[in-house]
Design an enzyme around this catalytic site. Structure first.
Site, PDB file in Angstrom:
ATOM      1  CE  LYS A 133      -3.884  -2.169   2.560  1.00  0.00           C
ATOM      2  NZ  LYS A 133      -4.740  -2.033   3.771  1.00  0.00           N
ATOM      3  CG  PHE A 185     -13.183   2.435   8.060  1.00  0.00           C
ATOM      4  CD1 PHE A 185     -12.663   1.696   7.004  1.00  0.00           C
ATOM      5  CD2 PHE A 185     -13.830   1.756   9.089  1.00  0.00           C
ATOM      6  CE1 PHE A 185     -12.793   0.318   6.962  1.00  0.00           C
ATOM      7  CE2 PHE A 185     -13.963   0.361   9.058  1.00  0.00           C
ATOM      8  CZ  PHE A 185     -13.437  -0.351   7.986  1.00  0.00           C
ATOM      9  NE  ARG A 219      -6.081 -12.795   6.070  1.00  0.00           N
ATOM     10  CZ  ARG A 219      -6.574 -11.585   5.813  1.00  0.00           C
ATOM     11  NH1 ARG A 219      -6.530 -11.086   4.598  1.00  0.00           N
ATOM     12  NH2 ARG A 219      -7.108 -10.846   6.760  1.00  0.00           N
ATOM     13  CB  THR A 256      -7.290  -6.270  10.012  1.00  0.00           C
ATOM     14  OG1 THR A 256      -7.612  -7.468   9.310  1.00  0.00           O
ATOM     15  CG2 THR A 256      -7.734  -5.070   9.211  1.00  0.00           C
ATOM     16  NE  ARG A 305      -2.277  -6.005   7.164  1.00  0.00           N
ATOM     17  CZ  ARG A 305      -3.449  -6.525   6.842  1.00  0.00           C
ATOM     18  NH1 ARG A 305      -4.069  -7.354   7.668  1.00  0.00           N
ATOM     19  NH2 ARG A 305      -4.012  -6.223   5.691  1.00  0.00           N
ATOM     20  CG  ASN A 358      -3.419  -2.598   7.271  1.00  0.00           C
ATOM     21  OD1 ASN A 358      -3.365  -2.133   6.140  1.00  0.00           O
ATOM     22  ND2 ASN A 358      -4.463  -3.279   7.711  1.00  0.00           N
ATOM     23  CG  HIS A 364      -5.012  -6.316   0.031  1.00  0.00           C
ATOM     24  ND1 HIS A 364      -6.188  -6.369   0.745  1.00  0.00           N
ATOM     25  CD2 HIS A 364      -5.147  -7.225  -0.971  1.00  0.00           C
ATOM     26  CE1 HIS A 364      -7.005  -7.266   0.186  1.00  0.00           C
ATOM     27  NE2 HIS A 364      -6.384  -7.795  -0.852  1.00  0.00           N
TER      28      HIS A 364
HETATM   29  P1  IDP Z   1      -7.694  -7.136   5.733  1.00  0.00           P
HETATM   30  O1  IDP Z   1      -6.930  -6.051   5.010  1.00  0.00           O
HETATM   31  O2  IDP Z   1      -6.926  -7.692   6.893  1.00  0.00           O
HETATM   32  O3  IDP Z   1      -8.218  -8.212   4.797  1.00  0.00           O
HETATM   33  P2  IDP Z   1     -10.384  -5.954   5.764  1.00  0.00           P
HETATM   34  O4  IDP Z   1     -11.439  -6.195   6.801  1.00  0.00           O
HETATM   35  O5  IDP Z   1     -10.594  -6.526   4.408  1.00  0.00           O
HETATM   36  O6  IDP Z   1      -8.986  -6.448   6.405  1.00  0.00           O
HETATM   37  O7  IDP Z   1     -10.207  -4.388   5.676  1.00  0.00           O
HETATM   38  C1  IDP Z   1      -9.537  -3.776   4.597  1.00  0.00           C
HETATM   39  C2  IDP Z   1      -8.716  -2.606   5.130  1.00  0.00           C
HETATM   40  O8  IDP Z   1      -9.578  -1.615   5.703  1.00  0.00           O
HETATM   41  C3  IDP Z   1      -7.748  -2.966   6.264  1.00  0.00           C
HETATM   42  O9  IDP Z   1      -6.527  -3.516   5.796  1.00  0.00           O
HETATM   43  C4  IDP Z   1      -7.571  -1.630   6.962  1.00  0.00           C
HETATM   44  O10 IDP Z   1      -6.665  -0.779   6.242  1.00  0.00           O
HETATM   45  C5  IDP Z   1      -8.979  -1.041   6.875  1.00  0.00           C
HETATM   46  N1  IDP Z   1      -9.819  -1.404   8.031  1.00  0.00           N
HETATM   47  C6  IDP Z   1     -10.511  -2.565   8.199  1.00  0.00           C
HETATM   48  N2  IDP Z   1     -11.208  -2.575   9.327  1.00  0.00           N
HETATM   49  C7  IDP Z   1     -10.973  -1.387   9.918  1.00  0.00           C
HETATM   50  C8  IDP Z   1     -11.458  -0.789  11.155  1.00  0.00           C
HETATM   51  O11 IDP Z   1     -12.228  -1.372  11.927  1.00  0.00           O
HETATM   52  N3  IDP Z   1     -10.985   0.450  11.433  1.00  0.00           N
HETATM   53  C9  IDP Z   1     -10.147   1.123  10.610  1.00  0.00           C
HETATM   54  N4  IDP Z   1      -9.679   0.622   9.451  1.00  0.00           N
HETATM   55  C10 IDP Z   1     -10.096  -0.630   9.101  1.00  0.00           C
HETATM   56 MG    MG Z   2      -9.681  -8.100   3.277  1.00  0.00          MG
END
Ligand code: IDP
Ligand code: MG
Length: 171
Positions: free
Chosen positions: A14, A62, A95, A101, A112, A126, A129
């Site tokens: 990212k 968000f 992962r 996350t 992360r 983070n 992806h």
């Molecule tokens: P992942 O990236 O671990 O698969 P996802 O739930 O798909 O997690 O979320 C995508 C991205 O959105 C995350 O990597 C993070 O940057 C952001 N994100 C997800 N959940 C939250 C949250 O609860 N608060 C703030 N940012 C979030």
């Molecule tokens: Mg995801």
């Protein structure tokens, strides 16, 4: 189902990862998996691509900031590095190295956990992806790559003839 499964996973470095010069670090960490990189490119992310990529989060408060984040507007780096890793248990292995996350909950040795942070707005910044499961991986890989950008045959393809299709070539 049990045992090891060969699968493919979409990785995005990212814009914060690029801005913090973490590309080498991240690729070194991912090389611990012994997986094969079967595609890689730099991408300037359009709003449509970002929204489609994170379509499952459209209802989250968000979401607008997340789209700006992926487009690089929070880091003045309007690009991401997109890669496909392929091999036994690719999704689980990547992962695992990426970590949870929420960077505060991610194991401190994970990517992360090492390099992520939570913005004052609450957004998780983070660094990387990683596709979450096989169906998401397939959806995301088809969104980010065309078949001829990938050096192995991951999914069925079809051939179409484009007539009078304008294409750039070297002058
Ligand atoms: P992942 O990236 O671990 O698969 P996802 O739930 O798909 O997690 O979320 C995508 C991205 O959105 C995350 O990597 C993070 O940057 C952001 N994100 C997800 N959940 C939250 C949250 O609860 N608060 C703030 N940012 C979030
Ligand atoms: Mg995801």
């Amino acid at each position: 189902m049990s045992g090891r499964q060969t699968n493919a996973v979409l990785i995005l470095i990212k814009p914060d990862g690029l801005k913090k010069s973490l590309t080498g670090n991240i690729l070194t960490r991912l090389s611990e998996t012994k997986l094969e990189i079967v595609a890689a490119k730099m991408v300037r992310v359009s709003k449509d691509l970002a929204e489609e990529h994170y379509t499952h989060l459209r209802d989250k408060p968000f979401f607008p900031e997340l789209i700006k984040y992926l487009q690089g507007e929070l880091h003045d780096r309007r690009k991401v590095m997109a890669l496909i890793y392929w091999g036994p248990d690719a999704i689980a292995k990547c992962r695992d190295i990426a970590g949870k996350t929420n960077p505060e909950e991610a194991e401190s040795t994970s990517i992360r956990g090492s390099y992520g942070r939570i913005l004052t707005t609450g957004l998780y910044e983070n660094v990387i992806h990683v596709s979450s499961d096989e169906s998401e991986a397939q959806r995301e890989i088809k969104l980010w790559f065309s078949p001829d950008e990938i050096i192995v045959d991951l999914y069925p393809i079809k051939e179409v003839v484009h007539k009078e299709c304008k294409q750039k070539t070297w002058a």
